[in-house]
Design a protein around this motif. Structure first.
Motif, PDB file in Angstrom:
ATOM      1  N   SER A 102       0.832  -1.206   0.000  1.00 10.77           N
ATOM      2  CA  SER A 102       0.000   0.000   0.000  1.00 10.77           C
ATOM      3  C   SER A 102       0.865   1.254   0.000  1.00 10.77           C
ATOM      4  O   SER A 102       0.550   2.238  -0.680  1.00 10.77           O
ATOM      5  CB  SER A 102      -0.929   0.002   1.223  1.00 10.77           C
ATOM      6  N   ARG A 103       1.958   1.222   0.758  1.00 10.24           N
ATOM      7  CA  ARG A 103       2.862   2.380   0.788  1.00 10.24           C
ATOM      8  C   ARG A 103       3.489   2.606  -0.582  1.00 10.24           C
ATOM      9  O   ARG A 103       3.625   3.750  -1.047  1.00 10.24           O
ATOM     10  CB  ARG A 103       3.947   2.166   1.834  1.00 10.24           C
ATOM     11  N   HIS A 104       3.864   1.521  -1.246  1.00 10.93           N
ATOM     12  CA  HIS A 104       4.443   1.628  -2.593  1.00 10.93           C
ATOM     13  C   HIS A 104       3.437   2.253  -3.556  1.00 10.93           C
ATOM     14  O   HIS A 104       3.795   3.132  -4.363  1.00 10.93           O
ATOM     15  CB  HIS A 104       4.861   0.243  -3.083  1.00 10.93           C
ATOM     16  N   GLN A 105       2.171   1.834  -3.464  1.00 12.71           N
ATOM     17  CA  GLN A 105       1.147   2.383  -4.339  1.00 12.71           C
ATOM     18  C   GLN A 105       0.909   3.862  -4.057  1.00 12.71           C
ATOM     19  O   GLN A 105       0.743   4.671  -4.974  1.00 12.71           O
ATOM     20  CB  GLN A 105      -0.168   1.615  -4.172  1.00 12.71           C
ATOM     21  N   ARG A 106       0.876   4.233  -2.769  1.00 13.04           N
ATOM     22  CA  ARG A 106       0.684   5.645  -2.405  1.00 13.04           C
ATOM     23  C   ARG A 106       1.843   6.491  -2.898  1.00 13.04           C
ATOM     24  O   ARG A 106       1.645   7.615  -3.358  1.00 13.04           O
ATOM     25  CB  ARG A 106       0.539   5.787  -0.880  1.00 13.04           C
ATOM     26  N   THR A 107       3.059   5.956  -2.787  1.00  9.88           N
ATOM     27  CA  THR A 107       4.232   6.705  -3.237  1.00  9.88           C
ATOM     28  C   THR A 107       4.173   6.951  -4.741  1.00  9.88           C
ATOM     29  O   THR A 107       4.485   8.045  -5.221  1.00  9.88           O
ATOM     30  CB  THR A 107       5.516   5.934  -2.876  1.00  9.88           C
ATOM     31  N   LYS A 108       3.765   5.922  -5.507  1.00  8.09           N
ATOM     32  CA  LYS A 108       3.647   6.084  -6.954  1.00  8.09           C
ATOM     33  C   LYS A 108       2.610   7.143  -7.319  1.00  8.09           C
ATOM     34  O   LYS A 108       2.768   7.878  -8.293  1.00  8.09           O
ATOM     35  CB  LYS A 108       3.261   4.751  -7.597  1.00  8.09           C
ATOM     36  N   GLN A 109       1.546   7.222  -6.534  1.00  7.72           N
ATOM     37  CA  GLN A 109       0.472   8.177  -6.814  1.00  7.72           C
ATOM     38  C   GLN A 109       0.727   9.545  -6.188  1.00  7.72           C
ATOM     39  O   GLN A 109      -0.084  10.457  -6.361  1.00  7.72           O
ATOM     40  CB  GLN A 109      -0.854   7.623  -6.299  1.00  7.72           C
ATOM     41  N   GLY A 110       1.849   9.687  -5.462  1.00  7.38           N
ATOM     42  CA  GLY A 110       2.151  10.954  -4.804  1.00  7.38           C
ATOM     43  C   GLY A 110       1.202  11.277  -3.675  1.00  7.38           C
ATOM     44  O   GLY A 110       0.866  12.440  -3.451  1.00  7.38           O
ATOM     45  N   LYS A 111       0.752  10.246  -2.940  1.00  8.22           N
ATOM     46  CA  LYS A 111      -0.191  10.433  -1.834  1.00  8.22           C
ATOM     47  C   LYS A 111       0.402   9.861  -0.548  1.00  8.22           C
ATOM     48  O   LYS A 111       0.011   8.786  -0.089  1.00  8.22           O
ATOM     49  CB  LYS A 111      -1.526   9.752  -2.136  1.00  8.22           C
ATOM     50  N   PRO A 112       1.394  10.546   0.044  1.00 10.81           N
ATOM     51  CA  PRO A 112       1.995  10.019   1.275  1.00 10.81           C
ATOM     52  C   PRO A 112       1.001  10.015   2.427  1.00 10.81           C
ATOM     53  O   PRO A 112       0.083  10.837   2.471  1.00 10.81           O
ATOM     54  CB  PRO A 112       3.149  11.000   1.545  1.00 10.81           C
ATOM     55  N   ASN A 113       1.177   9.072   3.329  1.00  9.98           N
ATOM     56  CA  ASN A 113       0.323   8.978   4.517  1.00  9.98           C
ATOM     57  C   ASN A 113       1.215   8.642   5.703  1.00  9.98           C
ATOM     58  O   ASN A 113       1.478   7.469   5.974  1.00  9.98           O
ATOM     59  CB  ASN A 113      -0.763   7.912   4.312  1.00  9.98           C
ATOM     60  N   PRO A 114       1.711   9.656   6.429  1.00 15.08           N
ATOM     61  CA  PRO A 114       2.648   9.396   7.533  1.00 15.08           C
ATOM     62  C   PRO A 114       2.081   8.465   8.592  1.00 15.08           C
ATOM     63  O   PRO A 114       2.813   7.662   9.177  1.00 15.08           O
ATOM     64  CB  PRO A 114       2.912  10.799   8.101  1.00 15.08           C
ATOM     65  N   GLY A 115       0.773   8.566   8.854  1.00 16.35           N
ATOM     66  CA  GLY A 115       0.171   7.708   9.870  1.00 16.35           C
ATOM     67  C   GLY A 115       0.247   6.241   9.495  1.00 16.35           C
ATOM     68  O   GLY A 115       0.632   5.388  10.317  1.00 16.35           O
ATOM     69  N   GLN A 116      -0.096   5.911   8.245  1.00 11.94           N
ATOM     70  CA  GLN A 116      -0.012   4.525   7.797  1.00 11.94           C
ATOM     71  C   GLN A 116       1.441   4.050   7.739  1.00 11.94           C
ATOM     72  O   GLN A 116       1.735   2.884   8.041  1.00 11.94           O
ATOM     73  CB  GLN A 116      -0.667   4.383   6.421  1.00 11.94           C
ATOM     74  N   ASP A 117       2.358   4.941   7.370  1.00 10.71           N
ATOM     75  CA  ASP A 117       3.776   4.575   7.354  1.00 10.71           C
ATOM     76  C   ASP A 117       4.271   4.262   8.763  1.00 10.71           C
ATOM     77  O   ASP A 117       5.062   3.328   8.964  1.00 10.71           O
ATOM     78  CB  ASP A 117       4.606   5.708   6.754  1.00 10.71           C
ATOM     79  N   ALA A 118       3.810   5.043   9.752  1.00 10.69           N
ATOM     80  CA  ALA A 118       4.222   4.797  11.140  1.00 10.69           C
ATOM     81  C   ALA A 118       3.764   3.422  11.602  1.00 10.69           C
ATOM     82  O   ALA A 118       4.506   2.703  12.295  1.00 10.69           O
ATOM     83  CB  ALA A 118       3.649   5.887  12.050  1.00 10.69           C
ATOM     84  N   LEU A 119       2.551   3.022  11.211  1.00  8.90           N
ATOM     85  CA  LEU A 119       2.082   1.684  11.571  1.00  8.90           C
ATOM     86  C   LEU A 119       2.907   0.606  10.877  1.00  8.90           C
ATOM     87  O   LEU A 119       3.164  -0.462  11.452  1.00  8.90           O
ATOM     88  CB  LEU A 119       0.613   1.526  11.196  1.00  8.90           C
ATOM     89  N   LEU A 120       3.314   0.869   9.646  1.00 10.29           N
ATOM     90  CA  LEU A 120       4.161  -0.095   8.933  1.00 10.29           C
ATOM     91  C   LEU A 120       5.450  -0.334   9.697  1.00 10.29           C
ATOM     92  O   LEU A 120       5.852  -1.483   9.921  1.00 10.29           O
ATOM     93  CB  LEU A 120       4.457   0.420   7.524  1.00 10.29           C
ATOM     94  N   TRP A 121       6.132   0.746  10.123  1.00  9.43           N
ATOM     95  CA  TRP A 121       7.400   0.574  10.856  1.00  9.43           C
ATOM     96  C   TRP A 121       7.152  -0.098  12.207  1.00  9.43           C
ATOM     97  O   TRP A 121       7.989  -0.890  12.674  1.00  9.43           O
ATOM     98  CB  TRP A 121       8.092   1.926  11.054  1.00  9.43           C
ATOM     99  N   THR A 122       6.031   0.211  12.835  1.00  9.74           N
ATOM    100  CA  THR A 122       5.692  -0.421  14.119  1.00  9.74           C
ATOM    101  C   THR A 122       5.594  -1.931  13.963  1.00  9.74           C
ATOM    102  O   THR A 122       6.197  -2.700  14.725  1.00  9.74           O
ATOM    103  CB  THR A 122       4.352   0.134  14.652  1.00  9.74           C
ATOM    104  N   PHE A 123       4.830  -2.368  12.966  1.00 12.99           N
ATOM    105  CA  PHE A 123       4.631  -3.803  12.787  1.00 12.99           C
ATOM    106  C   PHE A 123       5.866  -4.476  12.194  1.00 12.99           C
ATOM    107  O   PHE A 123       6.097  -5.671  12.439  1.00 12.99           O
ATOM    108  CB  PHE A 123       3.409  -4.056  11.908  1.00 12.99           C
ATOM    109  N   LEU A 124       6.664  -3.737  11.434  1.00 12.48           N
ATOM    110  CA  LEU A 124       7.910  -4.312  10.921  1.00 12.48           C
ATOM    111  C   LEU A 124       8.858  -4.625  12.078  1.00 12.48           C
ATOM    112  O   LEU A 124       9.451  -5.717  12.132  1.00 12.48           O
ATOM    113  CB  LEU A 124       8.571  -3.345   9.943  1.00 12.48           C
ATOM    114  N   ALA A 125       9.008  -3.666  13.009  1.00 11.33           N
ATOM    115  CA  ALA A 125       9.879  -3.905  14.165  1.00 11.33           C
ATOM    116  C   ALA A 125       9.362  -5.077  14.996  1.00 11.33           C
ATOM    117  O   ALA A 125      10.143  -5.932  15.453  1.00 11.33           O
ATOM    118  CB  ALA A 125       9.955  -2.640  15.023  1.00 11.33           C
ATOM    119  N   LEU A 126       8.039  -5.137  15.186  1.00 10.81           N
ATOM    120  CA  LEU A 126       7.464  -6.237  15.968  1.00 10.81           C
ATOM    121  C   LEU A 126       7.637  -7.563  15.242  1.00 10.81           C
ATOM    122  O   LEU A 126       7.905  -8.600  15.876  1.00 10.81           O
ATOM    123  CB  LEU A 126       5.976  -5.957  16.225  1.00 10.81           C
ATOM    124  N   SER A 127       7.506  -7.562  13.919  1.00  9.31           N
ATOM    125  CA  SER A 127       7.671  -8.796  13.135  1.00  9.31           C
ATOM    126  C   SER A 127       9.099  -9.322  13.250  1.00  9.31           C
ATOM    127  O   SER A 127       9.322 -10.536  13.365  1.00  9.31           O
ATOM    128  CB  SER A 127       7.327  -8.540  11.667  1.00  9.31           C
TER     129      SER A 127
END
Length: 422
Positions: A25-50
């Motif tokens: 989803s982050r890759h798709q948002r980046t391609k469309q020029g629609k950043p979402n810091p909140g969703q990115d923060a959750l990505l890093w949260t779950f990546l660290a936990l994973s």
């Protein structure tokens, strides 16, 4: 693979699934020029936990130990990853809580600076204490049990306190913030998201307490009331009960979007028979576009891209066609069609939908066969749509069902009989 590894997979697989979905989803948002810091923060949260959860697997623990030459070398990065994940979660939830004045005093603890200072101090103390921790115990089945190895060990207990206390504080703060966000938002998907995450965080606060009580028994020389296997199983269950609600809560919006896309796809399929029949009365340019770029039943069912826009266009087409057909609908036809539908046993919205479908079918047939315009024609719109696509799709799906069903032939026969008698 050991029994502990099998249990760990119950959280590892869902975690990496969520990370993969959010990364895409982050890759798709980046391609469309629609950043979402909140969703990115959750990505890093779950990546660290994973990462932390994955390092629990015995083969990886043994691999890290052999590669680094450090005894229990996977334990420290595993614990630091979980600690970072919990502190990142606090930051995300804090950013998602609507402001209110005055804010409670504890809200300041969730700020970036307090979290950085607290996390850095705990991490440095953990790294220092880890050097003096006792080695992990290796169970007969191959399970590596680090925490049981610290039972009664001073340095090991201090190290685990530096790991467990920040987790407990972070989860308690996250639970309070989730509840605040749920309270300050109206009912809906967002509130359900925060409530479910709060449940997971509240359960999660018991995990550090559970481990610390066990370590306390060891320091005072007491005998913990559970066996080692029972204690480990309790810790594993608490981790599962913490992680899965947090994952579920963070994914509710995504689940809602997927469910809405499925509803839109079903509506697209259900509207196709009536839309395909009525499209012939639209303007030449519209008809030409459908002949050259037209969709297929297979595409309606399986092409998931732009379902919302395609459904919206189909609803507009049906509405435009109904407007184009008004000149072939005489003033009294809608009322007589409604009476005929009720005479056939249909009531409420079903009768209304059947009457609209019958008027559209009759008017379309008259228009295609070149019959004269109705006299006097109706001036009332046949379809009254709202500013709610889902409601419009549901209503038109019901109309489309009657439009292409045998029931409409029976209703039209009743209508024609009454007209002949009149």
């Amino acid at each position: 693979m050991t029994s502990d590894d099998s249990i760990a997979l119950l959280t590892i697989i869902p975690l990496w699934t969520v990370v993969a979905f959010r990364a895409y989803s982050r890759h798709q948002r980046t391609k469309q020029g629609k950043p979402n810091p909140g969703q990115d923060a959750l990505l890093w949260t779950f990546l660290a936990l994973s990462i932390g959860a994955t390092l629990r697997l015995s083969p990886l623990e043994h691999l890290v130990t052999s590669l680094t030459g450090v005894h229990d070398g996977a334990v420290l990065p595993k614990h630091l990853s979980v600690m970072i994940s919990c502190l990142l979660l606090v930051g995300w939830v804090d950013s998602a809580v609507p402001p209110r004045r005055p804010e409670p005093w504890w809200r300041r603890l969730a700020g970036t600076k307090p979290r950085l200072i607290f996390g850095a101090a705990a991490a440095v103390a953990a790294v220092i204490a880890f050097r003096g921790a006792a080695p992990a115990r290796i169970a007969p089945n191959g399970d590596t049990d680090f925490i049981n190895g610290q039972y009664g060990d001073g340095f090991g207990t201090i190290y685990l306190m530096m790991y467990l206390v920040p987790i407990g504080v972070a989860l308690a703060l996250s639970a309070a913030l989730c509840l605040a966000a749920a309270t300050r938002n109206p009912p809906g998907a967002y509130r359900r998201c925060m409530q479910l995450m709060a449940i997971g965080c509240i359960i999660g606060t018991s995990y550090p307490l559970y481990r610390l009580v066990y370590l306390g028994y060891g320091l005072v020389g007491g005998e913990f009331p559970l066996t080692d296997d029972q204690f480990d199983m309790g810790g594993n269950l608490l981790q599962i009960a913490t992680i899965l609600p947090v994952l579920g809560g963070s994914s509710i919006r995504g689940i809602d979007l997927v469910a809405r896309a499925r509803r839109n796809r079903r509506a697209l399929v259900r509207l196709r028979p009536m839309w395909g029949d009525l499209a012939c009365v639209l303007g030449p340019d519209k008809i030409r576009s459908y002949l050259t770029e037209g969709t297929t039943p297979r595409a309606d069912r399986w092409r998931l891209r732009n379902v919302y826009d395609r459904l919206d266009e189909r609803i507009v087409d049906i509405s435009d066609a109904a407007f184009e057909l008004l000149p072939w609908i005489e003033e009294g036809l809608p009322a007589r069609a409604l009476a005929a539908a009720r005479a056939q046993g249909h009531g409420g919205d079903g009768a209304e939908a059947a009457a609209v479908a019958l008027c559209l079918r009759i008017a379309r047939r008259r228009a295609v066969e070149g019959e004269e315009l109705a006299h006097p024609p109706t001036v009332d719109p046949l379809l009254e749509l709202r500013d709610d696509q889902e409601a419009n799709a549901a209503w038109l799906s019901r109309v489309s069902f009657f439009y292409s069903s045998d029931h409409l032939d029976e209703i039209e026969a009743v209508l024609n009989t009454e007209k002949a008698i009149a």
